[in-house]
Design an enzyme around this catalytic site. Structure first.
Site, PDB file in Angstrom:
ATOM      1  CG  HIS A 182       2.076  -4.496   6.492  1.00 33.99           C
ATOM      2  ND1 HIS A 182       2.559  -5.601   5.830  1.00 33.99           N
ATOM      3  CD2 HIS A 182       3.132  -3.982   7.177  1.00 33.99           C
ATOM      4  CE1 HIS A 182       3.855  -5.749   6.104  1.00 33.99           C
ATOM      5  NE2 HIS A 182       4.235  -4.774   6.914  1.00 33.99           N
ATOM      6  CG  HIS A 218       6.489  -0.422   6.717  1.00 30.98           C
ATOM      7  ND1 HIS A 218       7.637  -0.824   6.068  1.00 30.98           N
ATOM      8  CD2 HIS A 218       5.944  -1.549   7.245  1.00 30.98           C
ATOM      9  CE1 HIS A 218       7.774  -2.136   6.206  1.00 30.98           C
ATOM     10  NE2 HIS A 218       6.758  -2.605   6.918  1.00 30.98           N
ATOM     11  CD  GLU A 219       3.789  -1.441  10.474  1.00 30.74           C
ATOM     12  OE1 GLU A 219       3.112  -2.440  10.190  1.00 30.74           O
ATOM     13  OE2 GLU A 219       5.030  -1.478  10.587  1.00 30.74           O
ATOM     14  CB  CYS A 221       8.957  -5.723   6.651  1.00 29.54           C
ATOM     15  SG  CYS A 221       7.260  -6.258   6.885  1.00 29.54           S
ATOM     16  CG  LEU A 222       8.746  -7.301  12.800  1.00 29.48           C
ATOM     17  CD1 LEU A 222       7.768  -7.228  13.967  1.00 29.48           C
ATOM     18  CD2 LEU A 222      10.129  -7.693  13.296  1.00 29.48           C
ATOM     19  CD  GLN A 251       3.717  -6.875   9.718  1.00 24.61           C
ATOM     20  OE1 GLN A 251       3.431  -5.848  10.292  1.00 24.61           O
ATOM     21  NE2 GLN A 251       4.977  -7.259   9.546  1.00 24.61           N
ATOM     22  N   GLY A 304       6.662  -1.283  14.477  1.00 29.40           N
ATOM     23  CA  GLY A 304       5.313  -1.253  13.951  1.00 29.40           C
ATOM     24  C   GLY A 304       4.869  -2.665  13.601  1.00 29.40           C
TER      25      GLY A 304
HETATM   26 NI    NI Z   1       6.155  -4.484   7.671  1.00 30.20          NI
END
Ligand code: NI
Length: 167
Positions: A134, A130-131, A88-89, A49, A44
């Protein structure tokens, strides 16, 4: 290739703006996001991000198709909560179990602006939540205990320092 920003960047803490213009530019952006996400083995990725403060994210959970969510709203959540390990990236290299609803219903638009409603459970429900966080400036580390967060961030800083030294 898009640069993925990491924790410490203000854009990750902002409330992202709704998308009002649909068209080929948005499709190009979504495609570029898929490319970056897959390169980094993510499932995701949300616009903040990549330092774009807009309400859009993409998902590609195992066993599911690639999906784009624009201006999403989670309109229903199950009472049942489950613990599931997240990463998470934007906080690379650290993972923690996070408690969230097992299933959700999300309403969103696709890249053409067409509205849809999706019921999701398990991994897909997890990624969507999760996304979606963000887009509101929330990271998964905000959803764990303070004690766990402190430990996790210590590990994160140790790891990123090591990585920096190697360069
Ligand atoms: Ni994330």
């Amino acid at each position: 290739m898009l640069d993925i920003v990491t924790i410490g960047e203000d854009v990750l803490r902002e409330k992202a703006e709704p998308i009002t213009k649909f068209g080929s530019e948005l499709k190009v952006l979504a495609d570029a996001m898929f490319e970056s996400m897959e390169t980094d083995n993510g499932i995701g990725l949300a616009c903040p991000q990549i330092a774009v403060s807009k309400r859009m994210f993409i998902t590609h959970a195992q066993g599911d198709e690639p999906r784009v969510f624009i201006n999403p709203e989670i309109i229903e959540t199950s009472q049942e909560l489950i613990d599931f390990e997240e990463g998470c990236l934007s906080v690379p290299g650290v993972f923690s179990e996070v408690r969230r609803p097992q299933s959700i219903t999300v309403q969103a638009q696709d890249v053409t602006g067409k509205a849809f409603v999706l019921k999701a459970e398990g991994l897909l429900a997890r990624v969507i939540q999760h996304e979606n966080d963000h887009l509101n400036g929330v990271l998964f580390i905000d959803r764990i205990s303070e004690e766990r967060r402190e430990r996790l961030m210590k590990t994160y800083h140790k790891k990123s320092k090591k990585k920096y030294k190697r360069v």
